[in-house]
Structure formats: structure tokens, C-alpha cells
Design a protein around this motif. Structure first.
Motif, short mmCIF file in Angstrom:
data_model
loop_
_atom_site.label_atom_id
_atom_site.label_comp_id
_atom_site.label_asym_id
_atom_site.label_seq_id
_atom_site.Cartn_x
_atom_site.Cartn_y
_atom_site.Cartn_z
N ARG A 656 0.84 -1.19 0.00
CA ARG A 656 0.00 0.00 0.00
C ARG A 656 0.89 1.25 0.00
N SER A 658 1.34 5.46 0.60
CA SER A 658 0.81 6.53 1.43
C SER A 658 1.10 7.86 0.76
N TYR A 660 1.70 10.49 2.49
CA TYR A 660 2.51 11.30 3.39
C TYR A 660 3.99 10.94 3.37
N GLY A 725 -5.15 6.48 6.98
CA GLY A 725 -4.84 7.88 6.78
C GLY A 725 -5.50 8.82 7.75
N VAL A 768 1.28 3.44 11.13
CA VAL A 768 0.24 3.57 10.10
C VAL A 768 -0.33 2.18 9.83
N HIS A 770 -3.10 0.11 7.56
CA HIS A 770 -4.02 0.08 6.42
C HIS A 770 -4.94 -1.12 6.59
#
Length: 869
Positions: A656, A658, A660, A725, A768, A770
Motif C-alpha cells: 500500500r 501513502s 505522506y 490515513g 500507520v 491500512h
């Protein structure tokens, strides 16, 4: 000579022109493409020539040139930003596979040119085809009712046999409206009625056809109702004077902006016939009128459809001046006409300039009333003659086109007269001025197959830089005026009397009120915006804003001003560079919102005068060959299905991404997690290096500490946790409710480069998570962090050129299906005036068209067109 202040009037006028050019120097652009039409999925190869508007000297002052392809609905299909590479601006536009067939606008400009109207941009038209154009032909007839009701009849046929074709389905949308399904009759026709006011600027249908199970889409322009026309009358020099013979030029136009031929009769106000008129070229013609005192005049004109209308002629005046120009051989005979019986002796001054470059300012001698000037004293282009009075007021103007042999003389010599298939063609050129002196510079060259590609005979680099870029309004078929025949020279002088020079406002300039640029030169990219309170929406000053490129090529910071505004230069980075912009909230102020300024591009405002499309049979040959080439290079063309069910098992699961950060410090991907489903979330989290995970009595995670990241860490505090997110306000509760099977990926951020964008909230590191189906929706996203993907400069890509330098390559069975045989955007001319390029022929037995266009370092234009067999 009369004086004006410390300077003579001629010197004062010259000074004003010089100051205007200094205050607002202008640019021109011409775009050379490899061919005039394309198929969806292909690339449009181009070179943009950016020049000084006066001298045509290559002027890379603006750092970037923007090139766009715009569809008939005024939407930008694709846009690129090119910078100077190898002393030239060149690149390509990639056409989407599903782009509808139609006439598209190619537009090019710099940000500095945004100070002017869209008329000053480069605009051209390109025909884009659909692969189904090989087999489906569509003809459309329109019928117009009063009040704006339009009826369209579509006729479908096979391209090869012209026999009627009955598609499986037909849908049509009007402008941006929802498409409507149509019933197709057995003869291959379908009808549609819709409302479209006659004055509507946007007049486009989007036709969607399914024939032989393949989709076909086409833009069709709805013409303006051909039930009206207009005729403009333009006295030479600007005024119709009483009692003296005056030349009047007229131009007839249809309501769609195209020219129409007319005949007519001139009458005085009592209905007495004065003379007859007839258009000579593209609705233009001229006649001489002697206006009498107390009389007015009108014309009754009839177009080629038999429609008749009355038009009033300009009113004759008894005071004023009118410049008159007569061309004989290579001389200009300039005189000033006045009303009969009136003698003026006021001081007048004649000024002559080309593109703002002054050639002559002199006192007008009323007694001689004639100036004879050799044309060779002026450069090619639009010569603007202006008659000023002593108060610097223009009292009469006249345009004259100068077409001297002052462009580059190109001697082109291929190494042979004929070539076999897949053989090398060595080309050499010598570029000199009219006196045989060598010139330096560069040019672009395109070589196309004549069997499939028809060259553009309407416009080129000469017509753009010397004619259309300096005149108001649309110029039909500008290349005709460069034939240097008696017919083209006559038509060109008519054009000069019906169009106006448009670079600067001369009346304002002469009074010292200069035009000034409103847009700055662009030297690099900037990111700007505002920081404000999320709840109060008040600007927040002295907030640090950081900008980081995810590729790691850029990091910078700046503080907002008292209005919460910031702007930071990010230099030059290529296209597809993603930035993370973060506003670090002040202590005690967590609800901060970062608002980024969007990129601003100019709207499409000009009406498009559509050219005639390519020959349908030739374009079908082109589409067939281009489609085969597409399949050979990229595999079978992919068509989007209305619905599809995928039953195959997923094989490779990519990580995945991101918005950021580019790369996490540690990560567990979905494939890795699939092998750990039997483990608890506590055990999974504990496998990350540097993570200390604490567990409560109930088995829930009570605390996570990221070691080695920060020197000050609370023993029982969480790092920032993002789920899909979104920042989690209560991470203990969120993790307790999260099932391991719902997790798709876990990323751990502990380096400053990854966590700095989160401000103080990332001070303990960031975790983080997901989820597989984006399950988390608790809070709003991080309002003080934004990602940005601005338009960066396009990185150069070379045009593919096959090399057949061995017998095995020459005998290879893979067919060579090029339609553009060769495209080279930059060919340098050395200090001897010599240049060379080479390429290999393709398989087909046909002729090639070689088009060479460019600029020398002194602004001399290069244009050469020839054939190879």
C-alpha cells in the motif's frame, strides 16, 4: 523640425516606442508537430519555438512552455510543461486510448503570456482519430428551426464499400448533457432533435457508437445556422473622405466565422445605383467610391445561397486624413488623402514599424504628398504605417505586408535520389542568408509517409511568426498569402485592410500610457497557500510550513506572515513529483488547517473555426497502419467493458502507498501478514525492531514505545496512530477493536524525514495501519498536512528510430509500419551553416515528405519542404 520638450517629435515618438518595448517585451510561440493527425493511443511529438516578438530571435527567457491538447468541449485532455533542453523546448503529448475522434485544439503559451489575451497564444488544430475510423464512416446533416431547435440526421456506412451500416447501439450527448439513445433504421440512419440557441459558443455533440461489438466515439461540431451573413466595409486609412476617391475594402462572413462569397450593388440614399461589387478571395474585395456632400450610401449584397441583405457604408467625413498605399514592382508609394477642397498645413509625422521595431519617423511634406520607399528596406512581416499629428494622436493607419526573400536559404541534399526498403538516408543541409553568408541555429525535421499522411497546407512557421501572430481575428488558410503570385499579393493587401495590428495600443502608447505585464516570468515552481484555524477560519501567522518531496529530492521550510500566507520556491523537479506540505501547529493549537493554492491555467475562450478534416479514405489507411503499429509495440488495444467479474486468485499484492511518505522505516505487507494471521496483534506488533509493546491483563495493547527515535519519551504514551490515513484519537480502544484479519499493512515511521511532516504529533513516532476495506472512519483527516502533485517539467524521451545496420535486421519479418518515418526535434547548424541528420526508410514503396522548420540565432526563419522517393 518641431520639438517636444527636450526632444524632437520624431525622437520623442521613437523614445515612447522604445520604452513600451522595454516595459513590456513580448513573446511568440510556434509549435511544429511531426504530423497533422493522429490515432488514439499515439504520441504527438512537438517542438515549441519561443521567440522575442520583435526580432524572432530565440528567447528562452521564460523557463517553461506549456503545451495543451483541448477537446471540442473546451476541456484539457493532456497538458505538459517543457523546459529548455539542448537549447530547445520539445516533448510529446500522450493521447489516451479512449479519446473520441474529432478536431482538437493544440495550444501553447508561457506564464508571461498570460498578461495578454488568448489571441496571443499559439493555437492550432489537430485531427485525432478512433481506430474504428477504419471501418465506420459517419455523415451528419443538420436542419435548423427558428428559436434554436436543431435536427440532426446521422448516416452510418462502411468505409471500404460505402454500404449502409447498422450499429448495435447509438448514443448522443449535446455539449455536457447526458447521452440519449437513438434508434437506427435499416438504412443506417438515426435522427435527433435538441435545443441549441444560435448564439451558443459551445456547439458539440459526442457520438457513441457500438458497431461489430467495438466502441466508436466521435465529437461532431454543430455548425451555426447558415441563414445569415455580415459584410464589413473598411475605407483605406480608416476614413471615408468627402469629395475624394477612396478605396473601400469589404469582407463577407457567415455566422460561423467562415468567409462567404458575395455580389452586390452600391446605392446612394436616394436609391441611385453607384456601382457593383464582387468578392475576389474568401469574401474579400474592394471598390473605389467618390462620396458626395449630403449623401450617404448603402450596399445590397447577396451571398452564394441567394440570401440578400442591406448594409450601410461608413459615413463620409469632411475633416481628416487617410493614408493610401500603392504597391508597384518593389516600391511602396505612400500618400495622404484629404477631403476635397480642404487644405491642411498642420504638422504631421509618418511612422513605420514592423512588430514595434521602428524603421522611419519623418515630418510629412504636404506639398509633395508622396513618399516612395523600396520594400527591401523593411523586414518581412506586417508593416504598420501610422500618421500622427503634433499632439501624438494617430489620425490614420495602414497595414502593408512585406514579403521579401530575407528568410533562410536552405540547400537540402540527400545522398541518393531513390532508396530501397530499410536503407539508410543521409541528409545534409546548408543554411545561408540571402547573400550566401552561413547562418547558425537549429531546426526540427519531420519525415512522413505520403501514402498515409497528408501534409498541412494551411499554416507553417512563416505564416505564424510573420502574419497570424500579429493580426486580429481568425485568418483562413494563411499559407495562401505566401505564394508570392499576383493573386495572392492582391488578396494579401485586402487582408491588410480588414485586419488590425494587435500587439500594443498605439494611441495609448503615444500618450505615454504603456501596456504592462500582469504575470511575472516563471523561473521555477512555487507552492503557496494559507494556514488558518480549523474552527475560527482566521489566518494564523508565524507558523512553520515545511515542504518535502517524497522522492527525497527537496526539503524546505518557511513561516506564514500575519495573513497566514506562505510561498516557497521548490526549484525544478520533474513531473509526477509528489510533495507533502505540513503546517506545524502552535503549541496548544491543534485545530490548524492548511489550504493550498491550486494551480491556475487559462480558460479556453476563443471560438474554434474548424478546418476541413483529412481525406476519409487516406485517413482510414493511416488508422489501419497506426493501429497495427500500436498492436506490435504495445500489444492488443484494451477496450473498457461495461461490467466484469474477476474470479482468478490474487497472485501478487503490491504494498500500500501513502500520500505522506515514500518509504516506511519498517513495514509488514499484506502477503507477510497473511502468514501471521494466527498470531495476536500484540505479537505481530512486537516483531517490529525498536518497538516496545506493553500488554494489559486482558491481553489488550496498553502502550507502545518506539525506541531510538526520540530522546524524550513518556513511558506509557502512544506514538501517533493513523488508520487508513485518519488520526486515531483513542488508539488503545481502536487497537482493541481491530481484528488481525482486517489489517492489510502496517508501517512504522521513526526517522525524522518521515515523521517531520506530522509536526509535534509525530514526536513519538508514527504507526500507520491500512485496513483491507478502509474500515476506519472515526475522525477527519489531518487538516494541517496536504499532499500535492503539481505539474512538473516533462523529462525528455527520444523518438524511436529503428536501425537496420545488419542483414539480419534488414530481413527481419516484423513489419516496419511507421507513418512518421523520422522526427528529430533538434538539429544543430554549425558555424559553417551546415547540418545533417539520418534515418532508415520503412517497408512501403511510397514517397516521403520532409518538412524542416526552425530559427537561426539572428531570428531568420528556416522553412523547407521536399520529397524523397
Amino acid at each position: 523640425v518641431a520639438s517636444y520638450g527636450q526632444l524632437s517629435i520624431p525622437d520623442s515618438l521613437a523614445s515612447l516606442f522604445f520604452n513600451q518595448l522595454t516595459v513590456f517585451p513580448q513573446e511568440k510561440i510556434y509549435v511544429h508537430t511531426d504530423k497533422p493527425y493522429y490515432l488514439s493511443g499515439e504520441r504527438i511529438w512537438f517542438r515549441a519555438y519561443l521567440t522575442d516578438a520583435i526580432s524572432h530571435v530565440p528567447a528562452p527567457v521564460s523557463r517553461y512552455v506549456y503545451v495543451e491538447l483541448i477537446n471540442p468541449l473546451d476541456s484539457v485532455v493532456t497538458r505538459v510543461k517543457v523546459r529548455e533542453e539542448a537549447e530547445a523546448y520539445h516533448g510529446y503529448l500522450s493521447l489516451p486510448d479512449d479519446i473520441p475522434q474529432g478536431i482538437y485544439t493544440l495550444r501553447a503559451y508561457t506564464t508571461f503570456m498570460l498578461s495578454q489575451e488568448e489571441n496571443y497564444f499559439f493555437t492550432g488544430t489537430l485531427h485525432i482519430g478512433d481506430p474504428q475510423a477504419r471501418s465506420v464512416n459517419t455523415e451528419t446533416l443538420f436542419f435548423f428551426e427558428p428559436g434554436g431547435r436543431v435536427h440532426a440526421t446521422f448516416s452510418f456506412s462502411h468505409v471500404s464499400t460505402s454500404a449502409p451500416l447498422v450499429p448495435q447501439s447509438v448514443r448522443v450527448g449535446v455539449n455536457d448533457g447526458m447521452p440519449m439513445s437513438l434508434r437506427v433504421e435499416s438504412d443506417g440512419t438515426a435522427t435527433l432533435g435538441f435545443d441549441l440557441p444560435a448564439g451558443s459558443r459551445r456547439r458539440t455533440l459526442l457520438l457513441e457508437v457500438t458497431a461489430d461489438k467495438y466502441p466508436y466515439r466521435q465529437f461532431i461540431q454543430v455548425p451555426a445556422p447558415d441563414n445569415d451573413f455580415d459584410v464589413g466595409f473598411y475605407p483605406e486609412g480608416g476614413s471615408l473622405l468627402l469629395g475624394t476617391p477612396c478605396k473601400i475594402v469589404f469582407k463577407a462572413m457567415k455566422s460561423d466565422g467562415q468567409a462567404t462569397d458575395i455580389t452586390g450593388t452600391i446605392y446612394d440614399r436616394h436609391g441611385v445605383e453607384v456601382g457593383e461589387i464582387r468578392s475576389d478571395y474568401l469574401g474579400m474585395g474592394s471598390f473605389v467610391l467618390l462620396a458626395e456632400q449630403g449623401k450617404s450610401y448603402y450596399a445590397v449584397c447577396e451571398n452564394d445561397r441567394g440570401q440578400s441583405k442591406r448594409f450601410d457604408l461608413p459615413v463620409a467625413i469632411d475633416y481628416g486624413y487617410s493614408l493610401s498605399v500603392h504597391q508597384m514592382r518593389n516600391q511602396l508609394y505612400i500618400s495622404v488623402r484629404q477631403p476635397a477642397g480642404v487644405v491642411y498645413d498642420e504638422d504631421l509625422y509618418l511612422l513605420a514599424h514592423t512588430r514595434g521595431m521602428i524603421h522611419l519617423i519623418d515630418f510629412w511634406d504636404h506639398e509633395k504628398n508622396l513618399v516612395v520607399i523600396p520594400k527591401e528596406l523593411f523586414p518581412s512581416g506586417v508593416l504598420h504605417l501610422i500618421l500622427f499629428d503634433a499632439g501624438f494622436n494617430p489620425v490614420s493607419e495602414r497595414l502593408v505586408f512585406i514579403n521579401n526573400p530575407d528568410q533562410a536559404q536552405v540547400s537540402y541534399l540527400p545522398d541518393r535520389t531513390e532508396y530501397a526498403r530499410r536503407s539508410l538516408v543521409n541528409n545534409s543541409l546548408t543554411v545561408t542568408d540571402a547573400d550566401g553568408r552561413p547562418l547558425t541555429g537549429s531546426f526540427s525535421v519531420s519525415v512522413t509517409s505520403d501514402r498515409e499522411v497528408s501534409r498541412d497546407t494551411t499554416t507553417n512557421i512563416l505564416t505564424q511568426l510573420l502574419l497570424t501572430s500579429d493580426l486580429r481575428g481568425h485568418i483562413e488558410h494563411p499559407a495562401f498569402y505566401f505564394q508570392n503570385s499576383p493573386e495572392s499579393n492582391y488578396a494579401l493587401d485586402l487582408l491588410m485592410c480588414t485586419q488590425g495590428w494587435r500587439r500594443y495600443d498605439i494611441a495609448e502608447l503615444a500618450q505615454g500610457r504603456f501596456s504592462r505585464p500582469s504575470s511575472p516570468l516563471e523561473f521555477g515552481s512555487e507552492i503557496s497557500g494559507t494556514v488558518k484555524g480549523l474552527i475560527s477560519s482566521r489566518p494564523v501567522g508565524e507558523v512553520e510550513v515545511t515542504v518535502v518531496s517524497l522522492a527525497g529530492d527537496y526539503f524546505g521550510s518557511v513561516h506564514t506572515d500575519s495573513d497566514g500566507r506562505f510561498s516557497i520556491s521548490v526549484g525544478e523537479l520533474p513531473d509526477s513529483t509528489r510533495y507533502v506540505v505540513s503546517a506545524a501547529p502552535k503549541r496548544g493549537m491543534t485545530n490548524t488547517e492548511l489550504v493550498l493554492d491550486g494551480e491556475v491555467f487559462p480558460d479556453r475562450t476563443l471560438a474554434v473555426i474548424l478546418p476541413s478534416g483529412p481525406d476519409k479514405r487516406q485517413f482510414a489507411r493511416y488508422a489501419d497502419k497506426a493501429e497495427q503499429q500500436y498492436v506490435y509495440e504495445g500489444g492488443i488495444r484494451v477496450t473498457e467493458l461495461s461490467a466484469a467479474v474477476v474470479t482468478a486468485q490474487r497472485v501478487v499484492i503490491p504494498p500500500r502507498k501513502s500520500q505522506y511518505y515514500a518509504f516506511p522505516d519498517n513495514s509488514l505487507t499484506e502477503e507477510e501478514l497473511d502468514q501471521m494471521r494466527a498470531m495476536s496483534l500484540f505479537n505481530i506488533m512486537s516483531t517490529f525492531p525498536g518497538l516496545q509493546v506493553l500488554q494489559g491483563e486482558s491481553g489488550q495493547i496498553t502502550s507502545i514505545i518506539i525506541r531510538g527515535f526520540s530522546s524524550v519519551l513518556a513511558q506509557a504514551s502512544f506514538p501517533l496512530v493513523l488508520m487508513d490515513g485518519i488520526p486515531v484519537s483513542n488508539p488503545r480502544e481502536a487497537l482493541a477493536l481491530l481484528h488481525v484479519h482486517d489489517i492489510a499493512q502496517i508501517d512504522v515511521l521513526k526517522s525524522a524525514g518521515n515523521t517531520s511532516v506530522f509536526g509535534y504529533r509525530g514526536g513519538h513516532g508514527v504507526i500507520v495501519i491500512h485496513t483491507r476495506d478502509r474500515l476506519y472512519h472515526e475522525d477527519s483527516p489531518l487538516h494541517h498536512i496536504r499532499t500535492l502533485l503539481p505539474l512538473g517539467y516533462q523529462q525528455p524521451v527520444e523518438f524511436y528510430v529503428p536501425v537496420y545496420d545488419t542483414p539480419a535486421k534488414r530481413d527481419a519479418l516484423t513489419p516496419d509500419l511507421r507513418t512518421t518515418i523520422h522526427w528529430q526535434p533538434v538539429v544543430q547548424i554549425d558555424n559553417r551553416g551546415v547540418a545533417s541528420f539520418a534515418f532508415y526508410t520503412a517497408d512501403e514503396n511510397t514517397s516521403y515528405t520532409v518538412i524542416i522548420e526552425g530559427l537561426c540565432n539572428d531570428g531568420t526563419i528556416i522553412r523547407q519542404e521536399t520529397k524523397l522517393w
